[in-house]
Design a protein around this motif. Structure first.
Motif, PDB file in Angstrom:
ATOM      1  N   SER A   1      49.900 -48.767  90.364  1.00 47.13           N
ATOM      2  CA  SER A   1      48.795 -48.105  89.681  1.00 47.13           C
ATOM      3  C   SER A   1      48.264 -48.437  88.392  1.00 47.13           C
ATOM      4  N   VAL A   2      47.082 -48.454  88.153  1.00 46.15           N
ATOM      5  CA  VAL A   2      46.487 -48.801  87.010  1.00 46.15           C
ATOM      6  C   VAL A   2      45.865 -47.273  86.515  1.00 46.15           C
ATOM      7  N   VAL A   3      46.447 -46.728  85.356  1.00 41.67           N
ATOM      8  CA  VAL A   3      46.118 -45.244  84.837  1.00 41.67           C
ATOM      9  C   VAL A   3      45.108 -45.411  83.846  1.00 41.67           C
ATOM     10  N   THR A   4      43.940 -45.148  84.226  1.00 43.88           N
ATOM     11  CA  THR A   4      42.892 -45.499  83.102  1.00 43.88           C
ATOM     12  C   THR A   4      42.417 -44.052  82.536  1.00 43.88           C
ATOM     13  N   LYS A   5      42.892 -42.758  83.073  1.00 41.44           N
ATOM     14  CA  LYS A   5      42.434 -41.590  82.826  1.00 41.44           C
ATOM     15  C   LYS A   5      43.516 -40.634  82.768  1.00 41.44           C
ATOM     16  N   ASP A   6      43.416 -39.586  82.081  1.00 42.15           N
ATOM     17  CA  ASP A   6      44.459 -38.277  82.106  1.00 42.15           C
ATOM     18  C   ASP A   6      44.923 -37.948  83.127  1.00 42.15           C
ATOM     19  N   ILE A   7      46.196 -37.748  83.597  1.00 42.82           N
ATOM     20  CA  ILE A   7      46.632 -37.162  84.817  1.00 42.82           C
ATOM     21  C   ILE A   7      47.478 -35.792  84.377  1.00 42.82           C
ATOM     22  N   SER A   8      47.069 -34.775  85.142  1.00 38.79           N
ATOM     23  CA  SER A   8      47.350 -33.547  84.783  1.00 38.79           C
ATOM     24  C   SER A   8      48.943 -33.295  85.362  1.00 38.79           C
ATOM     25  N   ASP A   9      49.608 -31.966  84.762  1.00 42.75           N
ATOM     26  CA  ASP A   9      50.971 -31.663  85.178  1.00 42.75           C
ATOM     27  C   ASP A   9      51.294 -31.424  86.653  1.00 42.75           C
ATOM     28  N   TRP A  10      52.115 -31.916  87.003  1.00 41.33           N
ATOM     29  CA  TRP A  10      52.855 -31.748  88.575  1.00 41.33           C
ATOM     30  C   TRP A  10      52.025 -32.239  89.473  1.00 41.33           C
ATOM     31  N   SER A  11      51.782 -33.648  89.245  1.00 37.23           N
ATOM     32  CA  SER A  11      50.671 -34.279  90.103  1.00 37.23           C
ATOM     33  C   SER A  11      51.362 -35.522  90.588  1.00 37.23           C
ATOM     34  N   ILE A  12      51.202 -36.006  91.782  1.00 38.34           N
ATOM     35  CA  ILE A  12      51.228 -37.225  92.533  1.00 38.34           C
ATOM     36  C   ILE A  12      50.089 -37.837  92.213  1.00 38.34           C
TER      37      ILE A  12
END
Length: 212
Positions: free
Chosen positions: A158-169
């Protein structure tokens, strides 16, 4: 304002002689870490503790690369597998019980898009934060300014460019949330493979079985 103060203020700065002088400590320690006897776990833990700005029970499988080390703050029981790179120009904050698979890269550093601006030697560092109980899959890249919440799994590549919320896949390029982690996920160790009876009794006895 000198370049170190500009860097630490999160504004454009130039990596001048004084900035590069600060990197010498990390370069010496990462060289020591990356050439140590790989079976000398106590020595590895000692170097990691000296390198990082804050850590408790952290273990990093060498090789490992970073710019400063003192800009990396990890919580309890941090583990990074082989070939992790953290460009900690900006602050990198990682919570408790986080695991990185091989080849994870966290980039707080970046350069301007326009070639003239980029060729001026100005660059920047924007902080990255990762919450508690997160697992980043192999070859994950986290870009400047990203905030990853608690209890998050990031899929390999993965390339993470934005925020990821809690309890997420979350997974993909760019990384997107696929679904929420639920209580139902507790009984599986891989896809639809459930823990066997002995393993389930063991993890339940040790407090990992939920409210059952």
């Amino acid at each position: 304002m000198d370049q170190i103060k500009r860097r630490d203020a999160g504004i454009a700065y130039i990596a001048d002689k004084e900035v590069m002088e600060q990197q010498k400590r990390a370069r010496k320690l990462t060289q020591e870490l990356n050439t140590v006897d790989r079976s000398d776990f106590e020595k590895i833990e000692k170097i990691v503790k000296e390198l990082l700005g804050k850590s408790e029970g952290a273990f990093i499988n060498p090789p490992f690369y970073c710019d400063y080390g003192f800009n990396i703050e990890v919580g309890k029981n941090f583990y990074a597998n082989y070939n992790c790179t953290i460009l900690d120009v900006g602050k990198v904050t990682i919570g408790d019980n986080c695991m990185f698979a091989p080849n994870v890269a966290i980039y707080t550093a970046g350069h301007p898009i326009h070639p003239d601006s980029r060729n001026s030697m100005y660059e920047y560092g924007i902080p990255v934060s990762i919450g508690d109980n997160c697992w980043l899959g192999g070859n994950t890249i986290v870009c400047p300014g990203v905030k990853i919440g608690n209890n998050v799994v990031i899929g390999a590549g993965s390339v993470v460019t934005k925020d990821i919320s809690d309890w997420s896949i979350a997974a993909g390029n760019p990384c997107r949330v696929i679904r929420t982690i639920t209580e139902e996920d507790r009984k599986y160790y891989y896809k639809k493979n459930e823990f066997d009876e002995d393993a389930w009794k063991d993890l339940t006895a040790r407090g990992f079985g939920g409210l059952e």
